[in-house]
Structure formats: structure tokens, C-alpha cells
Design a protein around this motif. Structure first.
Motif, PDB file in Angstrom:
ATOM      1  N   VAL A  47       0.848  -1.185   0.000  1.00 14.54           N
ATOM      2  CA  VAL A  47       0.000   0.000   0.000  1.00 14.54           C
ATOM      3  C   VAL A  47       0.885   1.236   0.000  1.00 14.54           C
ATOM      4  N   PHE A  48       0.366   2.309  -0.567  1.00 17.11           N
ATOM      5  CA  PHE A  48       1.078   3.576  -0.595  1.00 17.11           C
ATOM      6  C   PHE A  48       0.314   4.584   0.249  1.00 17.11           C
ATOM      7  N   SER A  49       1.031   5.265   1.124  1.00 14.76           N
ATOM      8  CA  SER A  49       0.401   6.245   2.003  1.00 14.76           C
ATOM      9  C   SER A  49      -0.052   7.448   1.185  1.00 14.76           C
ATOM     10  N   PRO A  50      -0.876   8.308   1.789  1.00 15.15           N
ATOM     11  CA  PRO A  50      -1.266   9.528   1.074  1.00 15.15           C
ATOM     12  C   PRO A  50      -0.058  10.382   0.683  1.00 15.15           C
ATOM     13  N   GLY A  51       1.036  10.239   1.406  1.00 18.07           N
ATOM     14  CA  GLY A  51       2.254  10.968   1.073  1.00 18.07           C
ATOM     15  C   GLY A  51       3.110  10.264   0.031  1.00 18.07           C
ATOM     16  N   GLY A  52       2.684   9.094  -0.417  1.00 22.63           N
ATOM     17  CA  GLY A  52       3.415   8.364  -1.449  1.00 22.63           C
ATOM     18  C   GLY A  52       4.424   7.366  -0.927  1.00 22.63           C
ATOM     19  N   LYS A  53       4.495   7.187   0.378  1.00 20.62           N
ATOM     20  CA  LYS A  53       5.462   6.244   0.956  1.00 20.62           C
ATOM     21  C   LYS A  53       4.893   4.829   0.887  1.00 20.62           C
ATOM     22  N   PRO A  54       5.685   3.864   0.371  1.00 23.20           N
ATOM     23  CA  PRO A  54       5.174   2.489   0.262  1.00 23.20           C
ATOM     24  C   PRO A  54       5.309   1.732   1.578  1.00 23.20           C
ATOM     25  N   PHE A  55       4.313   0.888   1.857  1.00 27.15           N
ATOM     26  CA  PHE A  55       4.332  -0.016   2.998  1.00 27.15           C
ATOM     27  C   PHE A  55       3.974  -1.400   2.482  1.00 27.15           C
ATOM     28  N   SER A  56       4.654  -2.422   3.006  1.00 24.42           N
ATOM     29  CA  SER A  56       4.381  -3.768   2.509  1.00 24.42           C
ATOM     30  C   SER A  56       4.355  -4.764   3.656  1.00 24.42           C
ATOM     31  N   PHE A  57       3.622  -5.829   3.418  1.00 29.92           N
ATOM     32  CA  PHE A  57       3.562  -6.950   4.344  1.00 29.92           C
ATOM     33  C   PHE A  57       3.561  -8.210   3.504  1.00 29.92           C
ATOM     34  N   GLY A  58       4.337  -9.196   3.905  1.00 28.25           N
ATOM     35  CA  GLY A  58       4.356 -10.450   3.182  1.00 28.25           C
ATOM     36  C   GLY A  58       4.584 -11.620   4.107  1.00 28.25           C
ATOM     37  N   HIS A  59       3.969 -12.723   3.754  1.00 23.67           N
ATOM     38  CA  HIS A  59       4.166 -13.952   4.526  1.00 23.67           C
ATOM     39  C   HIS A  59       4.400 -15.076   3.543  1.00 23.67           C
ATOM     40  N   PRO A  60       5.545 -15.686   3.426  1.00 30.09           N
ATOM     41  CA  PRO A  60       6.723 -15.560   4.285  1.00 30.09           C
ATOM     42  C   PRO A  60       7.479 -14.248   4.094  1.00 30.09           C
ATOM     43  N   ASN A  61       7.589 -13.719   2.865  1.00 28.14           N
ATOM     44  CA  ASN A  61       8.116 -12.377   2.660  1.00 28.14           C
ATOM     45  C   ASN A  61       7.624 -11.849   1.325  1.00 28.14           C
ATOM     46  N   VAL A  62       7.673 -10.542   1.163  1.00 27.69           N
ATOM     47  CA  VAL A  62       7.114  -9.903  -0.020  1.00 27.69           C
ATOM     48  C   VAL A  62       7.889 -10.286  -1.279  1.00 27.69           C
ATOM     49  N   GLU A  63       9.217 -10.332  -1.176  1.00 32.35           N
ATOM     50  CA  GLU A  63      10.044 -10.579  -2.360  1.00 32.35           C
ATOM     51  C   GLU A  63       9.744 -11.946  -2.984  1.00 32.35           C
ATOM     52  N   SER A  64       9.662 -12.984  -2.175  1.00 30.71           N
ATOM     53  CA  SER A  64       9.424 -14.316  -2.723  1.00 30.71           C
ATOM     54  C   SER A  64       8.038 -14.417  -3.374  1.00 30.71           C
ATOM     55  N   ILE A  65       7.064 -13.762  -2.787  1.00 31.67           N
ATOM     56  CA  ILE A  65       5.714 -13.812  -3.350  1.00 31.67           C
ATOM     57  C   ILE A  65       5.646 -13.002  -4.639  1.00 31.67           C
ATOM     58  N   GLU A  89      10.808 -21.437   6.936  1.00 35.83           N
ATOM     59  CA  GLU A  89      10.915 -19.990   6.789  1.00 35.83           C
ATOM     60  C   GLU A  89       9.614 -19.321   7.188  1.00 35.83           C
ATOM     61  N   SER A  90       8.482 -19.933   6.843  1.00 33.17           N
ATOM     62  CA  SER A  90       7.183 -19.383   7.198  1.00 33.17           C
ATOM     63  C   SER A  90       7.022 -19.315   8.706  1.00 33.17           C
ATOM     64  N   ALA A  91       7.462 -20.339   9.407  1.00 33.90           N
ATOM     65  CA  ALA A  91       7.346 -20.350  10.867  1.00 33.90           C
ATOM     66  C   ALA A  91       8.199 -19.231  11.473  1.00 33.90           C
ATOM     67  N   THR A  92       9.417 -19.049  10.946  1.00 39.01           N
ATOM     68  CA  THR A  92      10.283 -17.984  11.449  1.00 39.01           C
ATOM     69  C   THR A  92       9.671 -16.623  11.176  1.00 39.01           C
ATOM     70  N   ASP A  93       9.166 -16.423   9.956  1.00 44.27           N
ATOM     71  CA  ASP A  93       8.543 -15.153   9.614  1.00 44.27           C
ATOM     72  C   ASP A  93       7.277 -14.935  10.430  1.00 44.27           C
ATOM     73  N   GLY A  94       6.564 -16.005  10.726  1.00 47.30           N
ATOM     74  CA  GLY A  94       5.376 -15.878  11.556  1.00 47.30           C
ATOM     75  C   GLY A  94       5.723 -15.370  12.940  1.00 47.30           C
ATOM     76  N   ASN A  95       6.856 -15.846  13.489  1.00 49.63           N
ATOM     77  CA  ASN A  95       7.302 -15.358  14.794  1.00 49.63           C
ATOM     78  C   ASN A  95       7.654 -13.872  14.728  1.00 49.63           C
ATOM     79  N   LEU A  96       8.341 -13.480  13.653  1.00 51.66           N
ATOM     80  CA  LEU A  96       8.692 -12.072  13.500  1.00 51.66           C
ATOM     81  C   LEU A  96       7.438 -11.215  13.330  1.00 51.66           C
ATOM     82  N   ASN A  97       6.491 -11.723  12.558  1.00 47.96           N
ATOM     83  CA  ASN A  97       5.242 -10.978  12.379  1.00 47.96           C
ATOM     84  C   ASN A  97       4.501 -10.854  13.697  1.00 47.96           C
TER      85      ASN A  97
END
Length: 174
Positions: A47-65, A89-97
Motif C-alpha cells: 500500500v502507498f500512504s497519502p504521502g506516497g510512501k510504500p508499505f508492505s507486508f508479506g508472509h513468508p516475505n514480499v520478495e518471494s511472493i 521460513e514461514s514459521a520464522t517469519d510468523g514469529n517475526l510478524n
């Protein structure tokens, strides 16, 4: 007062829009994390904020998806070691999330606490200067009722989260 249904329309005030975006973004990412954990799915949100800054969430991570989406790769078969590695990796990312969600909850609680303390300081200043009149007492009563409702909502959120965590812990890994 409690919660009220609002008409869905563009928020015109830029400051209010930014606050709304921040709160809704947190809720959206929380729901995406719950979906990923409960249903064992891979998910990415950008998602992009009204100011144009990008925010992302991914499980296990955004890049792989994103890589998988852009290359239209198929998921590996169940018995492969690559799949087992992905689950680890999903379990580790789940802990971080989960840690991120916990920190966000603490941040929200501290912000609410700060707001309550500011209201209390204002009330004490008003009380020292002169006795409270009927309008001030009505305003104080309204703010106390709002606080009670917020606390009730917070308790419901905590109970819901703990129930989801118990469900997630009791479900076997597939």
C-alpha cells in the motif's frame, strides 16, 4: 457513544486522512497475518500512504511472493525438501510478524495511555482553577464513558487475539 457506522467516502482533511491510513494499515496487516497463519497461505500486500510512501507486508516475505507472482511459478509438490524449507521460513517469519504485532499493540496502548493522561491533566487544571460547572461535568462524564467503551473494546480484542493464538497453537502443521 461507542462505535458508529460511518459512510465510506474520501477523507478530505489531509491530517485526518494520514491518521486513518495509519490505523487502517495496521489493521489490514494484522488481518493478513492472521489469514496467513490460520490458513497456511502466502500473502503479500503493498500500500502507498497519502504521502506516497510504500508499505508492505508479506508472509513468508514480499520478495518471494512477488517473484512467484511475476514469474507465475507453481507451488512445489508436498514431499520435496524445498517445501519443508519454505514451511520453516514461514514459521520464522510468523514469529517475526507476531513480534511486530505485539510491539504495535504496545505502541497503541501507550498512545492511548498518553491521551488519557493528557485529559486527566486538563481536568486537574480545571479543578484547581474553579469548580466544574454542569457543562464540564457532562463533558467529563462523556469522556469517562468513552474510556469505558475503549477499555471494553480493548478487552474484547485481547480475548479474541488470545483465542486465535490458542487455535493456532493447537492446530497441527500441514
Amino acid at each position: 457513544m461507542g462505535r458508529r457506522k460511518i459512510e465510506i467516502q474520501m477523507v478530505t482533511d489531509s491530517c485526518t486522512r494520514q491518521v486513518t491510513f495509519s490505523k487502517r494499515r495496521t489493521g489490514l496487516f494484522k488481518k493478513a497475518n492472521e489469514l496467513a497463519i490460520l490458513c497456511a497461505v502466502q500473502i503479500a500486500i503493498i500500500v502507498f500512504s497519502p504521502g506516497g510512501k510504500p508499505f508492505s507486508f508479506g508472509h513468508p516475505n514480499v520478495e518471494s511472493i512477488l517473484h512467484r507472482f511475476l514469474n507465475q511459478e507453481k507451488t512445489p509438490d508436498e514431499g520435496t525438501s524445498k517445501d519443508a524449507k519454505s514451511r520453516d521460513e514461514s514459521a520464522t517469519d510468523g514469529n517475526l510478524n507476531q513480534q511486530l504485532l505485539d510491539l504495535l499493540k504496545r505502541l497503541n496502548a501507550e498512545e492511548k495511555r498518553g491521551e488519557m493522561l493528557e485529559k486527566m491533566v486538563k481536568a486537574k487544571r480545571a479543578a484547581k482553577g474553579q469548580p466544574l460547572g454542569l457543562p464540564e461535568l457532562g463533558e467529563l462524564k462523556g469522556s469517562l464513558e468513552d474510556l469505558r467503551e475503549k477499555l471494553r473494546d480493548r478487552m474484547n480484542d485481547i480475548e479474541g487475539c488470545s483465542a486465535l493464538l490458542l487455535l493456532a497453537e493447537n492446530q497441527p502443521m500441514i
